[in-house]
Design a protein around this motif. Structure first.
Motif, PDB file in Angstrom:
ATOM      1  N   TRP A 188       0.841  -1.191   0.000  1.00 58.42           N
ATOM      2  CA  TRP A 188       0.000   0.000   0.000  1.00 58.42           C
ATOM      3  C   TRP A 188       0.875   1.240   0.000  1.00 58.42           C
ATOM      4  CZ3 TRP A 188      -0.435   4.252   3.114  1.00 58.42           C
ATOM      5  CH2 TRP A 188      -1.564   5.058   2.902  1.00 58.42           C
ATOM      6  N   ALA A 189       0.498   2.201  -0.806  1.00 57.08           N
ATOM      7  CA  ALA A 189       1.175   3.507  -0.810  1.00 57.08           C
ATOM      8  C   ALA A 189       0.228   4.525  -1.436  1.00 57.08           C
ATOM      9  CB  ALA A 189       2.480   3.450  -1.596  1.00 57.08           C
ATOM     10  N   ARG A 190       0.283   5.742  -0.953  1.00 54.55           N
ATOM     11  CA  ARG A 190      -0.510   6.814  -1.558  1.00 54.55           C
ATOM     12  C   ARG A 190      -0.009   7.072  -2.978  1.00 54.55           C
ATOM     13  NH1 ARG A 190      -0.675  11.092   3.529  1.00 54.55           N
ATOM     14  NH2 ARG A 190      -1.888   9.735   4.944  1.00 54.55           N
ATOM     15  N   PRO A 191      -0.909   7.456  -3.891  1.00 48.57           N
ATOM     16  CA  PRO A 191      -0.507   7.656  -5.299  1.00 48.57           C
ATOM     17  C   PRO A 191       0.740   8.509  -5.491  1.00 48.57           C
ATOM     18  CG  PRO A 191      -2.890   7.741  -5.098  1.00 48.57           C
ATOM     19  CD  PRO A 191      -2.367   7.628  -3.695  1.00 48.57           C
ATOM     20  N   PRO A 192       0.922   9.638  -4.761  1.00 46.89           N
ATOM     21  CA  PRO A 192       2.137  10.436  -4.986  1.00 46.89           C
ATOM     22  C   PRO A 192       3.426   9.694  -4.611  1.00 46.89           C
ATOM     23  CG  PRO A 192       0.469  11.731  -3.839  1.00 46.89           C
ATOM     24  CD  PRO A 192       0.008  10.303  -3.822  1.00 46.89           C
ATOM     25  N   LEU A 193       3.309   8.685  -3.712  1.00 48.69           N
ATOM     26  CA  LEU A 193       4.494   7.982  -3.243  1.00 48.69           C
ATOM     27  C   LEU A 193       4.806   6.727  -4.053  1.00 48.69           C
ATOM     28  CD1 LEU A 193       3.969   8.196   0.631  1.00 48.69           C
ATOM     29  CD2 LEU A 193       5.436   9.624  -0.804  1.00 48.69           C
ATOM     30  N   ARG A 194       3.911   6.325  -4.936  1.00 45.03           N
ATOM     31  CA  ARG A 194       4.120   5.072  -5.667  1.00 45.03           C
ATOM     32  C   ARG A 194       5.343   5.096  -6.567  1.00 45.03           C
ATOM     33  NH1 ARG A 194      -2.313   4.116  -6.930  1.00 45.03           N
ATOM     34  NH2 ARG A 194      -2.876   3.530  -4.777  1.00 45.03           N
ATOM     35  N   PRO A 195       5.605   6.195  -7.309  1.00 45.15           N
ATOM     36  CA  PRO A 195       6.846   6.211  -8.103  1.00 45.15           C
ATOM     37  C   PRO A 195       8.099   6.079  -7.244  1.00 45.15           C
ATOM     38  CG  PRO A 195       5.340   7.928  -8.850  1.00 45.15           C
ATOM     39  CD  PRO A 195       4.766   7.379  -7.582  1.00 45.15           C
ATOM     40  N   LEU A 196       8.094   6.718  -6.062  1.00 47.79           N
ATOM     41  CA  LEU A 196       9.234   6.616  -5.158  1.00 47.79           C
ATOM     42  C   LEU A 196       9.408   5.183  -4.657  1.00 47.79           C
ATOM     43  CD1 LEU A 196      11.503   7.900  -3.489  1.00 47.79           C
ATOM     44  CD2 LEU A 196       9.795   8.453  -1.734  1.00 47.79           C
ATOM     45  N   LEU A 197       8.276   4.533  -4.317  1.00 48.58           N
ATOM     46  CA  LEU A 197       8.334   3.145  -3.851  1.00 48.58           C
ATOM     47  C   LEU A 197       8.860   2.231  -4.953  1.00 48.58           C
ATOM     48  CD1 LEU A 197       7.606   1.204  -1.514  1.00 48.58           C
ATOM     49  CD2 LEU A 197       5.361   0.923  -2.584  1.00 48.58           C
ATOM     50  N   TRP A 198       8.380   2.436  -6.186  1.00 48.11           N
ATOM     51  CA  TRP A 198       8.836   1.618  -7.316  1.00 48.11           C
ATOM     52  C   TRP A 198      10.333   1.814  -7.553  1.00 48.11           C
ATOM     53  CZ3 TRP A 198      11.109   2.004 -12.090  1.00 48.11           C
ATOM     54  CH2 TRP A 198      10.943   0.915 -12.958  1.00 48.11           C
ATOM     55  N   THR A 199      10.774   3.063  -7.509  1.00 46.72           N
ATOM     56  CA  THR A 199      12.197   3.359  -7.725  1.00 46.72           C
ATOM     57  C   THR A 199      13.060   2.754  -6.625  1.00 46.72           C
ATOM     58  OG1 THR A 199      11.582   5.453  -8.789  1.00 46.72           O
ATOM     59  CG2 THR A 199      13.868   5.219  -8.067  1.00 46.72           C
ATOM     60  N   THR A 200      12.565   2.786  -5.381  1.00 51.01           N
ATOM     61  CA  THR A 200      13.313   2.212  -4.263  1.00 51.01           C
ATOM     62  C   THR A 200      13.450   0.708  -4.427  1.00 51.01           C
ATOM     63  OG1 THR A 200      12.497   3.951  -2.791  1.00 51.01           O
ATOM     64  CG2 THR A 200      13.384   1.971  -1.757  1.00 51.01           C
ATOM     65  N   PHE A 201      12.364   0.049  -4.809  1.00 50.13           N
ATOM     66  CA  PHE A 201      12.413  -1.393  -5.025  1.00 50.13           C
ATOM     67  C   PHE A 201      13.356  -1.755  -6.173  1.00 50.13           C
ATOM     68  CE2 PHE A 201       9.059  -4.150  -2.944  1.00 50.13           C
ATOM     69  CZ  PHE A 201       8.958  -3.337  -1.829  1.00 50.13           C
ATOM     70  N   LEU A 202      13.301  -0.981  -7.242  1.00 53.64           N
ATOM     71  CA  LEU A 202      14.195  -1.246  -8.376  1.00 53.64           C
ATOM     72  C   LEU A 202      15.653  -1.056  -7.966  1.00 53.64           C
ATOM     73  CD1 LEU A 202      14.641  -1.855 -11.377  1.00 53.64           C
ATOM     74  CD2 LEU A 202      14.383   0.600 -11.829  1.00 53.64           C
TER      75      LEU A 202
END
Length: 321
Positions: A20-34
């Motif tokens: 779960w992540a708020r929409p504004p934070l999803r790109p940051l979460l994806w980049t962190t995982f990558l």
């Protein structure tokens, strides 16, 4: 966010809630995982390469460390690429076969790591307690046997849990798998049948897979501490303990998270769902990134091998230029 259901072709599919992540934070979460995935693959790959190419690292501890690095790389590769793809596609579905394969491979690799950490504890125990016989006992053949046993036992002992979980009925309309990959406790919570037998099986196989290696590690370090206490100077005692510090740190990270996940109170319901996923992120994302750093940062031989490799690479570039 969806449910386990039959798709249009009549094939059963699991839907995953994901992280779960708020929409504004999803790109940051994806980049962190990558970034974590790339760091794991590159870090562990570099460590394996150094050990393979540098003769100074052709020692028992580093031979076993090669297998730990390969395990960590395989572990994240079974889950993170799929999680990244699901975050982009915004549709997190897996067929029963794919979910089962991911569940089985994930359990097996975690089991392999537990047994391999016990083999590494044996290596440290022999190095400290039997220094004169160490080279004769921990031969390349012995290291290969220990590593092969860890891989074989991990995949063999994990099979009953995976088979028992996949034989459960999963009905259309049940809640989705509240996780970002098909992990055993999360999958069991979606079954429309009593999973008491499965929980007992988790506990029953958790003993040989996790607790027996842990007991072996604790006994090994009890023997190490007893031997270190007999050394004549504080400097020699510190040197002996330093050779074990990296392994102890990795053991603490691994057992602190995995035991909380699988053998905590009330089995798969041991942690609240949000905390359950945070623990999974830690042992699936954070620990594999840290392991090569833990074994490299204070290891002079790894530093020397890295400097030598960089010097050779720089020299080759100069020649080519």
């Amino acid at each position: 966010m969806g449910q386990t259901a039959w798709n249009g072709t009549g094939t059963f599919e699991f839907m995953l809630v994901g992280l779960w992540a708020r929409p504004p934070l999803r790109p940051l979460l994806w980049t962190t995982f990558l970034a974590a995935y790339l760091a794991t693959v590159l870090g562990n790959g570099a460590l394996v390469g150094l050990i393979a190419l540098d003769q100074r690292l052709h020692r028992p501890m580093y031979r076993l460390l090669t297998h730990l690095a390969l395990l960590d790389t395989a572990y994240v590769s079974t889950t993170l690429p799929q999680a990244l793809a699901h975050m982009v596609a915004r549709r997190s579905t897996l067929s029963l076969a794919r979910c089962g394969a991911q569940l089985y491979v994930g359990i097996s690799l975690g089991s392999c790591e537990a047994i391999l950490l016990a083999a590494m504890a044996l290596d440290r125990c022999l190095a400290v307690c039997q220094p004169l016989r160490y080279a004769a006992i921990m031969t390349p053949k012995c290291c290969a046997t220990l590593a092969s046993a860890a891989w074989a036992l991990g995949f063999l002992l994990s099979m009953p849990n995976a088979v028992a979980a996949l034989r459960l009925p999963f009905c259309p309309g049940r809640p989705p798998v509240n996780h970002f990959f098909c992990e055993l406790p999360a999958v069991l919570r979606t079954a429309c049948a009593d999973t008491t037998a499965n929980q007992m099986l988790v506990y029953g196989l958790g003993t040989p897979i996790l607790l027996v290696p842990l007991a072996f590690i604790l006994v090994s370090y009890a023997l190490i501490l007893g031997q270190v206490g007999k050394l004549p100077s504080a400097k020699s005692r510190l040197k002996a303990l330093t050779t074990c510090s990296s392994h102890l740190t990795v053991v603490g990270l691994f057992y602190g998270t995995v035991t909380a996940m699988y053998l905590g109170r009330r089995g798969s319901r041991a942690l609240p769902t949000k905390h359950h996923k945070l623990v999974a992120v830690f042992y699936l994302v954070v620990t594999p990134v840290l392991n090569p750093l833990i074994y490299s940062l204070r290891n002079r031989k790894v530093h020397a091998a890295a400097q030598y490799a960089l010097a050779r690479l720089s020299g080759s570039r100069i020649v080519l230029g």
